[in-house]
Design an enzyme around this catalytic site. Structure first.
Site, PDB file in Angstrom:
ATOM      1  N   ASP A  47       0.850  -1.184   0.000  1.00  0.00           N
ATOM      2  CA  ASP A  47       0.000   0.000   0.000  1.00  0.00           C
ATOM      3  C   ASP A  47       0.890   1.239   0.000  1.00  0.00           C
ATOM      4  O   ASP A  47       2.056   1.169   0.387  1.00  0.00           O
ATOM      5  CB  ASP A  47      -0.933   0.023   1.218  1.00  0.00           C
ATOM      6  CG  ASP A  47      -2.090   1.010   1.043  1.00  0.00           C
ATOM      7  OD1 ASP A  47      -2.206   1.598  -0.055  1.00  0.00           O
ATOM      8  OD2 ASP A  47      -2.872   1.197   1.990  1.00  0.00           O
ATOM      9  N   GLU A  53      11.131   5.922  -9.213  1.00  0.00           N
ATOM     10  CA  GLU A  53       9.897   5.164  -9.358  1.00  0.00           C
ATOM     11  C   GLU A  53       9.761   4.230  -8.164  1.00  0.00           C
ATOM     12  O   GLU A  53      10.723   3.591  -7.747  1.00  0.00           O
ATOM     13  CB  GLU A  53       9.911   4.368 -10.652  1.00  0.00           C
ATOM     14  CG  GLU A  53       9.726   5.215 -11.893  1.00  0.00           C
ATOM     15  CD  GLU A  53       8.325   5.821 -11.988  1.00  0.00           C
ATOM     16  OE1 GLU A  53       7.407   5.282 -11.350  1.00  0.00           O
ATOM     17  OE2 GLU A  53       8.177   6.828 -12.686  1.00  0.00           O
ATOM     18  N   ASP A  69      -2.559  -2.584  -3.079  1.00  0.00           N
ATOM     19  CA  ASP A  69      -3.499  -1.522  -2.735  1.00  0.00           C
ATOM     20  C   ASP A  69      -2.854  -0.194  -3.113  1.00  0.00           C
ATOM     21  O   ASP A  69      -1.691  -0.150  -3.505  1.00  0.00           O
ATOM     22  CB  ASP A  69      -3.796  -1.589  -1.226  1.00  0.00           C
ATOM     23  CG  ASP A  69      -5.111  -0.914  -0.859  1.00  0.00           C
ATOM     24  OD1 ASP A  69      -5.635  -0.144  -1.681  1.00  0.00           O
ATOM     25  OD2 ASP A  69      -5.604  -1.154   0.253  1.00  0.00           O
ATOM     26  N   HIS A 108      -0.370  -0.661   4.838  1.00  0.00           N
ATOM     27  CA  HIS A 108      -0.910   0.684   5.020  1.00  0.00           C
ATOM     28  C   HIS A 108      -0.417   1.297   6.326  1.00  0.00           C
ATOM     29  O   HIS A 108       0.050   2.431   6.374  1.00  0.00           O
ATOM     30  CB  HIS A 108      -2.437   0.638   5.015  1.00  0.00           C
ATOM     31  CG  HIS A 108      -3.084   1.873   5.559  1.00  0.00           C
ATOM     32  ND1 HIS A 108      -3.181   3.022   4.807  1.00  0.00           N
ATOM     33  CD2 HIS A 108      -3.600   2.146   6.779  1.00  0.00           C
ATOM     34  CE1 HIS A 108      -3.757   3.957   5.555  1.00  0.00           C
ATOM     35  NE2 HIS A 108      -4.017   3.458   6.756  1.00  0.00           N
TER      36      HIS A 108
END
Lengths: 372, 824
Positions: B595, B633, B665, B799
């Site tokens: 995430d 990147e 995600d 996350h």
């Protein structure tokens, strides 16, 4: 701002800065600023650009547009809708904008009662038969205090490159100054108006004799319309089709006024509550001193809550775990005062919308401000 | 650098977008002709990305789902969804024309005006973006030439060439439908704000917080599994009935003088403001305290004018406070368009929209708002139905639709979904079920020993004098709750410190030994700077798990025991303990969760959290993160993460996984093609580089939480939220994707939001049913919540990690911590 023509010698092209159409609209805007009409109609409103500019003029309460081509009107008509901000902070004035599909050669009662009627680059698009009916519709039937008519000045055409006959393929004619003025004077005489001539789009130096690129006649009715009776004597059937209507939120509308008052009352009460609790917790001298350092240009909150509260003998107080803020205190705040006008009105507007003490004289809050 | 006020335009615009100058440079005009492909006509002159990831056809590359991508397990459930079918006349065709001008005309407006001088030919029903014309009819000739004349009397030859005859489901048509639909919404007098449309006539006032909520709709028309449908959902726009200037003033009353400007910056930067005089929104990027409304700027025609005069003249807006600062908004750079300078905005003329961070943390405010915005299923469905009602009842809208030969169904789409069975929770030889309605087993696990507990032999408890009682109570409660769940615990080393960041740090430096298991800090209130400093030190310089808790959380007697239990579990995970598991039949599989966190406020840094399973029971995870530097990147870092994760896996299992399943995600709308074309190949590369004979099967699944899809379960005549475990892989999925929805969590209020899973790459040959089941199982494995969550646990871990690093640490934490969930 310089409205002079720029001549690009090398290319022999005449370019107006700002563009000519803008100069015509600015002319109307200035006229509105001068005469402050409440109801304005734009005949031949096309893509509604002029109407859009006029909606920002605070004096105008009714704006109407009329055009023979509905699709052109419709394409951009939504920019005449109220903006989010108009709902967030409803204006004092009311404003209704309508667009109608129809011909200036026909009478429709929806065009009655206007103060200013503008016909910007309209008449040259009219067929002869329509042009013949036009004065009766505008001057005879609508009979506004002021009429503005602009039309190309054909004497200027030789200066415009590529213009052989008319400036636009849909033009049915283009008049010299003399032709226009004769027509205008005759019309004015017949309907008891006075007319003055001017224009926009100055000719280049040395060519002043051709006159303005767009010629304008401003017609002013000589006698004020005596009564509404005149209008009701003109029963006419509606022939225009309304294609758009927008009613702007305004404080004149009880619903918006109530929202504004409730919101302002609660906001004000919270400020008072905060300053009260602040003063209870610390010395209030410090509080007032700090406020006085505020930049002098404060307008929106210049009503110092601390001071007002002390001055008037209607102090907010704490009882148990409730804070009581008397409505009279809140009413003394200019913003609330301005919105409501009278104390009775204030009470009426917030009834049932704001938590009040049992006798209805004060706004109440619980003191437990940090309980979560 | 001099800033200009936003250019004059009456048209609604998106965030921080400006209309181009009158004379467009060549390359920009060329772009115009690509307009329709980028959905530009919708918004007249502004271009947006393809938010729907059209044209990314991933299913065709996945062999085993060519025939069917549907699962089979579970019991059927009758569902309705917020979709309406769009139907067209039989043999319906949309005709696409190219319109050329000779001589070239640059202004789009002029191009339209010239073209529509020929309305008789073209007809009243049309859509035109300046170069491409759509008509519902075929013109008599393939190439039509007409003459128009400009205001200057110039003759222009217009060539209208038929370029395409489009069937209803062609991608161009889909974009066209969306354009037309936006037109309809406008006809209904809905106001466009951002991407959605709102009804300003019936606002909900929340005067306590000076908020106004506008009900509205978000909508999109796409090709779904069986048909083209409109997906419509309720959206609420929170607007504030105060201007930025009002807000600045109220801040001035609230904070000390010396912190005033900083506080303003903190509160305002990043917020979206709405200008009073036109319908545009801008993002506040800076506040210029040296400027004021009397400052001047140079207009396009070269003349100088002050902001006051400009707004007076242009919009009749009075600026009353001449000392206010000026807000600066940087236009978002978009490819292809020329870079434009910053825009200056006057606080008095801008309204605030949305909520500030502070407001979001204001429990009372959120509660007051939720009353209006969190709609239970029945009400939500009713509100959505209103949109269709509006459409069916408005004559103009119906006429427009008729003219194009289109029609919407008036009923919500209904179909069948499946509810898969609940999982059994396994914990040290104990097996228990949970109530499927609540999807929570906190009660069931009470007093059950954990799979693996880490002892608290040697630990620090740091507090300030004021919080001594809280710290002590916590200690007592921990002694009460830890034995039953099998955690061994000694008394903590109690350290009292001053309430200053340096004092905390010094205490850490002086007291941490190599034997320290964990550090516990009691903080006085939510002091972010202290929290950040402690976390930074203990995640990088001195890698020790840590637990920070606010004293207030500990001080409520009625919840003290529950809180202590929760903290004990959390600390156990942070030290590498394991709580529970579910049955996972798939062997030798490594699950990866990724995430991203985007720091929009300050550094513009992006951080990717990367979490990979280490064992068969999915109870241990390897966690790393990538802090993306400028111009780098994210994927390069992810590759390195995957490499180390495989190495760790090998260390734990003495072999390499034969399958790798990545749950990705944090993919924005419109970024799918980048993922498919760039990120997936990099993963493959990385796997290949491990060894010659190593050829594991890879599955990449994009996880999306923010979707507009809603499902309602029919319960007799009533509507309810579908139960946890509801899987949908028909009707509302996309034919070009191998995708499905799962409702995994249970909500108390409002409508549950399903999570969308899109398998973009898959050589696993696993049946769709197995992928769906595995995904649902993984939603049970998040240790900070004894219940089912919205996403697979590794995504939530990723996350959490990315958020901690992005918010507090700002660089990659020490790798010594990577084998435990120190960031929970």
């Amino acid at each position: 701002m310089d409205k002079n023509v720029q001549e690009e010698q090398s290319m022999g092209i005449i370019k107006f800065t700002p563009p000519l159409y803008k100069q015509r609209y600015e002319f109307v805007k200035d006229l509105v600023g001068k005469y402050k009409p409440k109801k304005v109609a734009d005949l031949g409103c096309a893509d509604c650009t002029l109407l859009w500019m006029l909606k920002f003029c605070n004096c105008i309460e009714v704006l109407a547009g009329l055009d023979i081509r509905a699709s052109v009107m419709k394409e951009k008509m939504h920019r005449l809708s109220p903006l989010p901000a108009d709902f967030l902070q409803p204006a004092e004035r009311s404003l209704t904008v309508t667009l109608h599909h129809g011909s200036v050669a026909q009478k429709d009662p929806c065009m009655l009662g206007f103060d200013l009627v503008t016909c910007i680059e309209l008449i040259e698009h009219l067929e002869e038969s329509e042009l013949r009916k036009f004065p009766e519709v505008v001057f005879g039937f609508m009979a506004p205090s002021i009429v503005v008519i602009s039309t190309p000045n054909s004497e200027f055409n030789p200066l415009l490159p590529g213009v052989t006959l008319f400036r636009h393929p849909d033009h049915k004619f283009e008049w010299t100054r003399e032709q226009f003025q004769n027509w205008a004077l005759e019309t004015a005489r017949h309907y008891d108006y006075s007319v003055e001539f001017t224009g926009v789009g100055h000719p280049p130096t040395g060519m002043e004799n051709v006159g303005f690129c767009s010629q304008i006649g401003v017609f002013v009715r000589k006698h004020p319309q005596t009564s509404e009776f005149l209008q009701s004597e003109k029963p006419t059937e509606a022939v225009y089709k309304m294609v758009f209507k927008a009613v702007y939120p305004s404080l004149k509308d009880e619903k918006y006024l109530q929202n504004a008052v409730v919101s302002e009352v609660i906001f004000t009460a919270r400020i008072i509550k905060q300053s009260l609790l602040y003063r209870l917790m610390s010395g209030h001298e410090e509080y007032n001193e700090r406020k006085s350092k505020f930049p002098p240009s404060v307008n929106c909150l210049s009503e110092d809550p601390g001071k007002l509260v002390v001055e008037k003998s209607m102090e907010p107080f704490v009882n148990g775990n409730m804070v009581y803020i008397p409505l009279t205190t809140i009413f003394s705040f200019p913003k609330v005062n301005r919105l409501c006008g009278t104390f009775e009105k204030l009470c009426k507007l917030i009834a049932g919308k704001v938590a009040l003490s049992s006798d209805g004289s004060a706004v109440i809050f619980s003191t437990g401000h940090k309980e979560n | 650098q001099s800033c200009v006020p936003p250019s004059v335009s009456e048209e609604p615009g998106g965030r921080g977008r400006q209309k181009g100058p009158q004379r467009l440079p060549q390359h920009q005009r060329l772009q115009l002709s690509l307009g329709f492909q980028e959905l530009s006509v919708a918004d007249r002159g502004r271009r947006c990305r393809d938010f729907h990831d059209l044209g990314v056809n991933t299913r065709q590359t996945i062999e085993h789902v060519q025939e069917s991508k549907t699962g089979s397990s579970g019991s059927l459930i009758k569902l309705t969804a917020n979709y309406f079918r769009l139907t067209s006349r039989p043999q319906w065709t949309l005709y696409q024309y190219h319109v050329g001008y000779s001589p070239e005309m640059e202004a789009r407006r002029l191009r339209s005006a010239l073209l529509f001088q020929h309305e008789k030919l073209i007809g009243k029903t049309h859509a035109f973006d300046g170069a491409i014309l759509f008509l519902p009819k075929k013109l008599a000739n393939k190439v039509t030439e007409v003459l128009s004349r400009t205001r200057n009397g110039e003759d222009v030859k217009i060539t209208i060439t038929l370029t395409n005859e489009l069937p209803p489901s062609s991608p161009t048509c889909l974009q066209f439908y969306n354009i037309i639909f936006r037109r309809l919404l406008k006809m209904l007098n809905l106001q466009q704000i951002g991407r959605n449309y709102y009804n300003p006539n019936d606002p909900i006032n929340v005067p306590n917080h000076r908020l106004m909520v506008w009900p509205g709709f978000t909508s999109s028309i796409l090709q779904y599994e069986e048909s083209i449908m409109l997906c419509a959902d309720v959206s609420h726009k929170v607007l504030r009935s105060e201007t930025v200037l009002d807000f600045i003033y109220s801040l001035y009353y609230q904070v000390e003088e010396k912190r005033f400007k900083d506080t303003c910056a903190k509160e305002l930067i990043g917020l979206i403001v709405l200008t009073k005089y036109n319908n545009r929104t801008y993002r506040v990027d800076d506040i210029d305290w040296d400027a004021n409304p009397r400052c001047t700027f140079r207009k396009a025609d070269g003349s100088e004018i002050s902001y006051v005069d400009y707004y007076k003249k242009q919009y009749n807006q009075e600026i009353t406070d001449l000392n206010q600062p000026v807000l600066i908004s940087q236009p978002r750079r978009r490819s292809g368009s020329i870079l434009q300078g910053p825009v200056a905005l006057i606080p008095e003329l801008c309204f605030l929209t949305g909520l500030t961070e502070k407001m979001r943390n204001d429990f009372n405010m959120m509660k007051d708002l939720a009353v209006h915005t969190r709609l239970p299923p029945e009400q939500r469905q009713r509100e959505i139905g209103r949109l269709i009602d509006y459409i069916q009842k408005d004559d103009n809208v119906q006429k427009e639709l008729r003219d194009w030969g289109l029609r919407f169904d008036s009923k919500l789409l209904s179909f069948s979904g499946r509810v898969v069975q609940g999982e059994k929770i396994l914990q040290s030889g104990n097996v228990f079920d949970y109530n499927p309605q609540f999807a929570d087993w906190s009660k069931e696990m009470r007093g059950v020993p954990l799979i693996c507990s880490k002892p608290l032999d040697n630990w620090l408890l740091i507090y300030t004098r004021r919080n001594y009682d809280s710290a002590n109570t916590l200690l007592q409660n921990l002694f009460k709750v830890t034995p039953s769940i099998g955690i061994r615990m000694n008394k903590a080393t109690m350290i009292e410190v001053d309430d200053r960041t340096e004092a905390y740090l010094r205490a850490l430096q002086q007291n941490i030994t190599p034997e320290t298991n964990i550090v516990f800090c009691v903080l006085s209130s939510s002091q972010k700077d202290k929290y950040d400093a402690i976390k930074k030190y203990l995640c990088t310089d001195c890698p020790i798990p840590s637990q920070c808790v606010m004293a207030r959380t500990l001080s409520k007697p009625q919840t003290a025991v529950a809180v202590a239990t929760k903290i004990a579990l959390q600390m156990n995970c942070k030290m590498g303990g394991e709580l529970w598991t579910v049955e996972i039949p798939l062997k030798q599989v490594m699950i990866v969760g990724i995430d991203c966190y985007h720091d929009t406020l300050s550094g513009k840094q992006s951080i990717a959290g990367f979490v990979a399973s280490l064992n068969q029971t999915m109870t241990r995870w390897f966690s790393r993160c990538v802090v993306q530097g400028r111009g780098q990147e994210l994927v390069d870092g992810l590759k390195a993460c995957l490499q180390t994760a495989l190495r760790e896996w090998f260390k734990w299992n003495t072999y390499l996984p034969s399958r790798v399943i990545v749950y990705r995600d944090g993919v924005g709308d419109g970024q799918l093609s980048t993922l498919v074309n760039y990120e997936v190949p990099q993963f493959l590369d990385c796997l290949k580089s491990v060894g010659k004979d190593y050829n594991p099967r890879l599955t990449v699944i994009v996880v999306k939480k923010r979707v507009n899809t809603r499902f309602f379960a029919q319960w007799g005549s009533a509507l309810r939220n579908p139960p946890p475990g509801t899987v949908v892989d028909v009707e509302v999925t996309r034919p070009e994707w191998y995708d499905f929805f799962i409702v995994s969590q249970a909500v108390r209020n409002g409508c549950v939001s399903p999570t969308h899973y899109n398998v973009i790459y898959d050589t696993s040959k696993l049946k769709p049913d197995h992928i769906q089941r595995l995904t649902y199982k993984l939603c049970h494995m998040y240790y900070n919540w004894s219940g089912v969550i919205r996403v697979p646990a590794p995504c939530q871990y990723a996350h959490k990690l990315a958020f901690l690093v992005g918010q507090s640490i700002h660089r990659e934490p020490n790798l010594l911590l990577s084998d435990r969930l120190y960031y929970l």
